[in-house]
Write an enzyme that holds these catalytic residues in place. Structure first.
Site, PDB file in Angstrom:
ATOM      1  N   GLU A 300       0.822  -1.220   0.000  1.00  0.00           N
ATOM      2  CA  GLU A 300       0.000   0.000   0.000  1.00  0.00           C
ATOM      3  C   GLU A 300       0.851   1.264   0.000  1.00  0.00           C
ATOM      4  OE1 GLU A 300      -3.193  -0.245   2.866  1.00  0.00           O
ATOM      5  OE2 GLU A 300      -3.445  -2.394   2.535  1.00  0.00           O
ATOM      6  N   GLU A 408      -5.490  -8.541  -0.327  1.00  0.00           N
ATOM      7  CA  GLU A 408      -6.330  -8.245   0.831  1.00  0.00           C
ATOM      8  C   GLU A 408      -7.702  -7.809   0.343  1.00  0.00           C
ATOM      9  OE1 GLU A 408      -4.790  -5.433   3.633  1.00  0.00           O
ATOM     10  OE2 GLU A 408      -2.743  -6.221   3.528  1.00  0.00           O
TER      11      GLU A 408
END
Length: 483
Positions: A300, A408
């Protein structure tokens, strides 16, 4: 260990020769029920020694790391074959994964679908409680720690190396994570390395006991690890110190450069290397026991701004790439960890929460898998008017020509709102985040996965799972290890 998929007959026939050469003993056979995709099972007893790897297995992994372990090569090739089948329109299957936040399971009574302490691996086993099948992949999170002032471990282990204090409060979860991953790959109990004896339960330093979730004592899937590293030099090891807004990066524009630039060995860089040595010591245990690990650090990185991301997020792309290279060089070249498969996973790039990630890509020589952490929408409200759920990210990653993973997600891929996800976007791997498997209090837009949705996912013809959760002699997963 490689768990073989339910494959459409046409593709299974084309792939079976390769797989049999790579990982499957000659006693294995292919079986298919009427009107259903083929299911691979191991047949015959006693099990004969399997063949070694066929030439060229994991060629792309070997190009990155000429010393890559045979087990890592086999797992990579397995995912690469799934990717190749998907690109050919064959729908070869998606490995269904479950992320484990062991520190929250063990120490946070408010975490998850009921109040109270949960055993490590609760959400790994929860999938089997609902469906009768285990995930085909499990990922644990070595960091961030749980409020302690320095790194530590639970019971004394080889990876303590007299360097990390053992019997430390709130650090038992790291041992339990290592044991869970070893049990998923190798089976348990594992008397050969001094854990769990013959009972599957061990006594811990603090007087508690740990029981590894039951997978029948046999290998049950492939494994991975993420690393929510508190910012280097953080006085407390906890999730709050992972966030950029709580790190020096929020106020000191030159701090990150000192972290990644080893020139003069500034204190910030020394702190980074200490953190990396901690994760390396744990990963080294897996290397010593011939266990391949999908390692997913510094994810991320494309979060928009410091307020919503991790300390490594939103930095200059060149500085982020330097961080990745430092991590990679230390783990692979300095520490000699050749059992790792590196996954690079930006967050969903729709402006909220993430921006385009392309400039952050470390380079093919440092990355094996590409993916996304998708929190941009929900199955009920996909991001983008008229868009197919997750397709923006699936298509966006195609140019890297590497296996693509949904690293995810709050939601299971097959659900009442999006029943065709694995057909429209056949990711090689789809991992559900922690307690979101059954708990809906994660995010305002996150749905609660119903038991029916979880069952639909695990029973999908495209789902690759880890077995029944109970040992069945007709399905000997250990037969699928590379010899």
């Amino acid at each position: 260990m490689v768990v073989l998929p339910r494959l459409p007959r046409a593709w299974a026939a084309a792939l079976s020769a390769l797989v049999l050469l790579v990982v499957v003993p000659t006693a294995c056979s292919v079986q298919a029920g009427a009107g259903h995709p083929a299911t691979w099972t191991a047949a015959g007893a006693p099990r004969s020694p399997g063949p070694t790897l066929a030439p060229g297995t994991g060629a792309a992994l070997l190009k990155r790391d000429p010393k890559a372990s045979p087990q890592a090569r086999a797992v990579y090739q397995y995912l690469a074959d799934l990717e190749a089948g998907a690109r050919a329109g064959k729908l070869p299957g998606t490995v269904i994964g479950q992320h484990i936040e062991a520190q929250n399971e063990l120490y946070n009574p408010d975490y998850g679908d009921f109040k109270g302490v949960k055993p490590v691996g609760y959400y790994y086993e929860k999938a089997a409680d609902i469906t009768g099948k285990l995930p085909g992949f499990v990922e644990t999170d070595l960091g961030p720690g749980y409020g302690q002032s320095d790194w530590g471990v639970g019971n004394p282990r080889s990876y303590s190396q007299n360097k990390w204090p053992s019997c430390s409060p709130k650090w038992q979860y790291t041992d339990d994570e290592v044991d869970l991953l070893a049990a998923v790959w190798s089976g348990h109990p594992r008397a050969q390395d001094g854990t769990y004896g013959t009972s599957g339960t061990q006594l811990n330093c603090d007087g508690s006991t740990t029981t590894v979730p039951d997978n029948g004592g046999a290998p049950a899937g492939i494994v991975g690890m993420s690393f929510h590293e508190p910012y280097p030099g953080a006085p407390v090891k906890s999730f709050d110190e992972v966030l950029c807004r709580n790190s020096p990066a929020a106020t000191d524009p030159k701090w990150f450069s000192r972290v990644v630039d080893g020139t003069g060995n500034p204190p910030e860089h020394q702190a980074l290397m200490k953190d990396l040595s901690y994760v390396a010591d744990h990963l080294e245990y897996f290397a010593q026991h011939d266990i391949p690990v999908i390692f997913r650090p510094y994810h991320e990185m494309n979060s928009a701004g410091c307020d919503g991301g991790f300390w490594w997020s939103g930095q200059k792309p060149a500085d982020y790439q330097a961080l990745w290279r430092t991590m990679y060089t230390y783990l692979v070249q300095t520490r000699g960890l050749h059992n790792l498969i590196f996954a690079w996973t930006p967050v969903s790039w729709d402006g909220a929460p993430g921006v385009d990630p392309w400039d952050y890509y470390p380079g093919d020589q440092y990355v094996d898998l590409v993916g996304v952490d998708d929190y941009s929408g929900s199955p009920a409200h996909p991001i983008g008017t008229g868009e197919v759920w997750t397709k923006r990210y699936y298509d966006g990653l195609a140019a890297y020509d590497k296996p693509r993973i949904l690293a995810e997600s709050f939601a299971v891929p097959v659900n009442s709102r999006q029943p065709d996800t694995l057909k429209r976007t056949p990711w090689t791997l789809w991992t559900v985040w922690g307690q979101s498997l059954t708990s809906g209090n994660i995010h305002p837009d996150a749905i609660t996965n119903s038991n029916a949705d979880v069952k639909a996912t695990y029973n999908s013809p495209q789902a690759i799972t880890g077995g029944s959760g109970k040992y069945d002699p007709s399905t000997d997963w250990s037969a699928l290890h590379v010899r």
